[in-house]
Design an enzyme around this catalytic site. Structure first.
Site, mmCIF file in Angstrom:
data_model
loop_
_atom_site.group_PDB
_atom_site.id
_atom_site.type_symbol
_atom_site.label_atom_id
_atom_site.label_comp_id
_atom_site.label_asym_id
_atom_site.label_seq_id
_atom_site.Cartn_x
_atom_site.Cartn_y
_atom_site.Cartn_z
ATOM 1 N N ARG A 54 -1.059 -9.160 13.562
ATOM 2 C CA ARG A 54 -1.604 -8.191 12.593
ATOM 3 C C ARG A 54 -2.386 -8.891 11.484
ATOM 4 O O ARG A 54 -3.391 -8.372 11.002
ATOM 5 C CB ARG A 54 -0.471 -7.343 12.010
ATOM 6 C CG ARG A 54 0.027 -6.305 13.018
ATOM 7 C CD ARG A 54 1.423 -5.841 12.740
ATOM 8 N NE ARG A 54 1.545 -5.121 11.490
ATOM 9 C CZ ARG A 54 2.694 -4.995 10.809
ATOM 10 N NH1 ARG A 54 3.796 -5.548 11.271
ATOM 11 N NH2 ARG A 54 2.717 -4.317 9.705
ATOM 12 N N LYS B 258 0.834 -1.214 0.000
ATOM 13 C CA LYS B 258 0.000 0.000 0.000
ATOM 14 C C LYS B 258 0.862 1.254 0.000
ATOM 15 O O LYS B 258 0.674 2.168 -0.803
ATOM 16 C CB LYS B 258 -0.916 0.034 1.251
ATOM 17 C CG LYS B 258 -1.843 -1.159 1.388
ATOM 18 C CD LYS B 258 -2.712 -1.060 2.651
ATOM 19 C CE LYS B 258 -1.979 -1.119 3.968
ATOM 20 N NZ LYS B 258 -1.290 -2.411 4.225
ATOM 21 N N ARG C 253 11.333 -5.590 5.311
ATOM 22 C CA ARG C 253 11.005 -4.163 5.115
ATOM 23 C C ARG C 253 11.939 -3.290 5.949
ATOM 24 O O ARG C 253 12.259 -3.591 7.100
ATOM 25 C CB ARG C 253 9.564 -3.893 5.527
ATOM 26 C CG ARG C 253 9.238 -2.400 5.592
ATOM 27 C CD ARG C 253 7.767 -2.102 5.455
ATOM 28 N NE ARG C 253 6.951 -2.612 6.540
ATOM 29 C CZ ARG C 253 5.626 -2.561 6.550
ATOM 30 N NH1 ARG C 253 4.963 -2.032 5.542
ATOM 31 N NH2 ARG C 253 4.946 -3.066 7.567
ATOM 32 N N ARG D 191 10.919 -1.525 11.353
ATOM 33 C CA ARG D 191 9.808 -1.111 12.211
ATOM 34 C C ARG D 191 9.705 -2.043 13.412
ATOM 35 O O ARG D 191 9.876 -3.245 13.273
ATOM 36 C CB ARG D 191 8.494 -1.142 11.415
ATOM 37 C CG ARG D 191 8.214 0.160 10.714
ATOM 38 C CD ARG D 191 7.036 0.107 9.774
ATOM 39 N NE ARG D 191 5.840 -0.536 10.297
ATOM 40 C CZ ARG D 191 4.683 -0.562 9.640
ATOM 41 N NH1 ARG D 191 4.568 0.014 8.456
ATOM 42 N NH2 ARG D 191 3.642 -1.164 10.153
ATOM 43 N N ARG E 52 -9.916 0.593 8.544
ATOM 44 C CA ARG E 52 -9.502 -0.778 8.814
ATOM 45 C C ARG E 52 -10.569 -1.556 9.565
ATOM 46 O O ARG E 52 -10.368 -2.737 9.867
ATOM 47 C CB ARG E 52 -8.230 -0.769 9.676
ATOM 48 C CG ARG E 52 -6.933 -0.853 8.873
ATOM 49 C CD ARG E 52 -5.771 -0.707 9.834
ATOM 50 N NE ARG E 52 -4.623 -1.489 9.475
ATOM 51 C CZ ARG E 52 -3.519 -0.982 8.884
ATOM 52 N NH1 ARG E 52 -3.452 0.286 8.557
ATOM 53 N NH2 ARG E 52 -2.512 -1.759 8.617
HETATM 54 P P1 ADP Z 1 1.026 -1.793 7.362
HETATM 55 O O1 ADP Z 1 1.772 -0.900 6.400
HETATM 56 O O2 ADP Z 1 1.881 -2.941 7.824
HETATM 57 O O3 ADP Z 1 -0.307 -2.195 6.848
HETATM 58 P P2 ADP Z 1 0.484 0.638 8.867
HETATM 59 O O4 ADP Z 1 1.732 1.415 8.796
HETATM 60 O O5 ADP Z 1 -0.622 1.033 7.957
HETATM 61 O O6 ADP Z 1 0.810 -0.927 8.670
HETATM 62 O O7 ADP Z 1 -0.056 0.637 10.348
HETATM 63 C C1 ADP Z 1 0.766 0.268 11.422
HETATM 64 C C2 ADP Z 1 -0.076 0.071 12.680
HETATM 65 O O8 ADP Z 1 -0.729 1.304 13.007
HETATM 66 C C3 ADP Z 1 -1.204 -0.944 12.548
HETATM 67 O O9 ADP Z 1 -0.774 -2.283 12.777
HETATM 68 C C4 ADP Z 1 -2.160 -0.455 13.635
HETATM 69 O O10 ADP Z 1 -1.717 -0.822 14.920
HETATM 70 C C5 ADP Z 1 -2.033 1.066 13.512
HETATM 71 N N1 ADP Z 1 -3.023 1.592 12.534
HETATM 72 C C6 ADP Z 1 -2.769 2.110 11.314
HETATM 73 N N2 ADP Z 1 -3.905 2.462 10.702
HETATM 74 C C7 ADP Z 1 -4.917 2.153 11.560
HETATM 75 C C8 ADP Z 1 -6.334 2.249 11.505
HETATM 76 N N3 ADP Z 1 -6.965 2.728 10.430
HETATM 77 N N4 ADP Z 1 -7.023 1.835 12.589
HETATM 78 C C9 ADP Z 1 -6.417 1.360 13.688
HETATM 79 N N5 ADP Z 1 -5.105 1.212 13.798
HETATM 80 C C10 ADP Z 1 -4.347 1.600 12.745
HETATM 81 P P1 ADP Z 2 2.128 -1.864 3.233
HETATM 82 O O1 ADP Z 2 2.123 -0.361 3.254
HETATM 83 O O2 ADP Z 2 0.941 -2.441 2.527
HETATM 84 O O3 ADP Z 2 2.329 -2.481 4.574
HETATM 85 P P2 ADP Z 2 4.753 -1.589 1.916
HETATM 86 O O4 ADP Z 2 4.488 -0.715 0.745
HETATM 87 O O5 ADP Z 2 5.477 -1.013 3.074
HETATM 88 O O6 ADP Z 2 3.378 -2.328 2.368
HETATM 89 O O7 ADP Z 2 5.543 -2.874 1.382
HETATM 90 C C1 ADP Z 2 5.918 -3.922 2.278
HETATM 91 C C2 ADP Z 2 7.300 -4.437 1.874
HETATM 92 O O8 ADP Z 2 7.233 -5.099 0.604
HETATM 93 C C3 ADP Z 2 8.338 -3.329 1.708
HETATM 94 O O9 ADP Z 2 9.555 -3.843 2.149
HETATM 95 C C4 ADP Z 2 8.328 -3.050 0.204
HETATM 96 O O10 ADP Z 2 9.582 -2.549 -0.256
HETATM 97 C C5 ADP Z 2 8.028 -4.428 -0.382
HETATM 98 N N1 ADP Z 2 7.191 -4.366 -1.607
HETATM 99 C C6 ADP Z 2 6.215 -3.482 -1.915
HETATM 100 N N2 ADP Z 2 5.651 -3.771 -3.111
HETATM 101 C C7 ADP Z 2 6.275 -4.888 -3.559
HETATM 102 C C8 ADP Z 2 6.130 -5.687 -4.757
HETATM 103 N N3 ADP Z 2 5.216 -5.389 -5.696
HETATM 104 N N4 ADP Z 2 6.940 -6.753 -4.891
HETATM 105 C C9 ADP Z 2 7.855 -7.057 -3.937
HETATM 106 N N5 ADP Z 2 8.036 -6.352 -2.802
HETATM 107 C C10 ADP Z 2 7.259 -5.276 -2.599
#
Ligand code: ADP
Ligand code: ADP
Ligand code: ZN
Length: 217
Positions: free
Chosen positions: A171, A13, A127, A160, A88
């Site tokens: 998660r 994302k 990551r 992270r 979420r």
């Molecule tokens: P990821 O990229 O792994 O999906 P995020 O960076 O979006 O994770 O979010 C990290 C953490 O922040 C989540 O695991 C949750 O604890 C909190 N968080 C983020 N967005 C939300 C949301 N919309 N509602 C509740 N908690 C959230």
């Molecule tokens: P999210 O915000 O959904 O948690 P991230 O964008 O942070 O996800 O991506 C999670 C991990 O996967 C990061 O280390 C990123 O560099 C890697 N990644 C993202 N997109 C791809 C892809 N299309 N193929 C392989 N690795 C990816």
């Protein structure tokens, strides 16, 4: 454009959102980034959020909805925005509908990034994010040009605290129970694009572009 990108942790994302928002010139609103900034700044909200985040749980809806409502009311969101990682939960999605109604606007598209669970663990444990600007990298899939340094700002890369195997398992459970049902919620609004997320970053981007009717390359 008013957009929302959803998908399990590690779906890509943040990576896609960064490119799309730059290209479309709209703000990237990531609740995860907002919480991480609040934690870094040591605010009261950050302290509260950290306990949930490190346990792999969701921050309570009232806190999360409050910060999004405030952010969407800012002037730079008037012409569009991309929400990343919000909503979420179903109550968050309902609250978002209310916020958008109050602002007199509608979502144009919901992008659902779909990635199988077995790929997610490798993505999250590899990551690395920039301490300075929050950009996301991957040690093997998407490495920075210079090891340990951000391409964009030269900042130091770090892991992270919630990207440990244990927290990831929690998660993923939370995602299945609380967030996956939103796919049906938006399906009934007919604005969802299903995008296969387990392909190279550029291909995922191209498919998102096709769905939005925009050239994002
Ligand atoms: P990821 O990229 O792994 O999906 P995020 O960076 O979006 O994770 O979010 C990290 C953490 O922040 C989540 O695991 C949750 O604890 C909190 N968080 C983020 N967005 C939300 C949301 N919309 N509602 C509740 N908690 C959230
Ligand atoms: P999210 O915000 O959904 O948690 P991230 O964008 O942070 O996800 O991506 C999670 C991990 O996967 C990061 O280390 C990123 O560099 C890697 N990644 C993202 N997109 C791809 C892809 N299309 N193929 C392989 N690795 C990816
Ligand atoms: Zn950086």
């Amino acid at each position: 454009m008013r957009l929302l990108i959803m998908g399990p942790p590690g779906a890509g994302k943040g990576t896609q959102a960064e490119i799309i928002t730059k290209k479309l010139g709209i703000p990237h609103i990531s609740t995860g980034d907002m919480f991480r900034k609040a934690i870094k700044d040591g605010t009261a909200m950050g302290k509260k959020a950290k306990a949930y985040i490190d346990a792999g749980q969701l921050v309570p809806d009232d806190v999360t909805v409050g910060i999004v409502k405030e952010r969407l009311s800012e002037a730079d969101c008037a012409e569009g925005f991309l929400l990343d990682g919000f909503p979420r939960t179903v109550p968050q999605a309902e609250a978002l509908d209310d916020i958008l109604n109050e602002l007199g606007v509608k979502l144009d598209k919901v992008i659902s990034l779909e990635v199988p669970q077995e790929i997610i663990l490798h993505r999250l444990t590899g990551r690395r994010i920039c301490k300075g600007c929050g950009s996301s990298y991957h040690i093997s899939n998407n490495p920075p040009k210079v090891a340990g340094k951000c391409d964009k700002c030269g900042g130091e890369l770090m892991q992270r605290t919630d990207d440990t195997e244990e927290t990831v398992a929690s998660r993923l459970r939370v995602y299945e129970q609380q967030t996956a049902p939103l796919i049906n919620f938006y399906e009934s609004h007919h604005i969802i694009c299903h995008i296969k997320g387990d392909q190279p970053i550029e291909q995922v981007l191209q498919r998102i572009g096709n769905c939005l009717g925009r050239d994002l390359a």
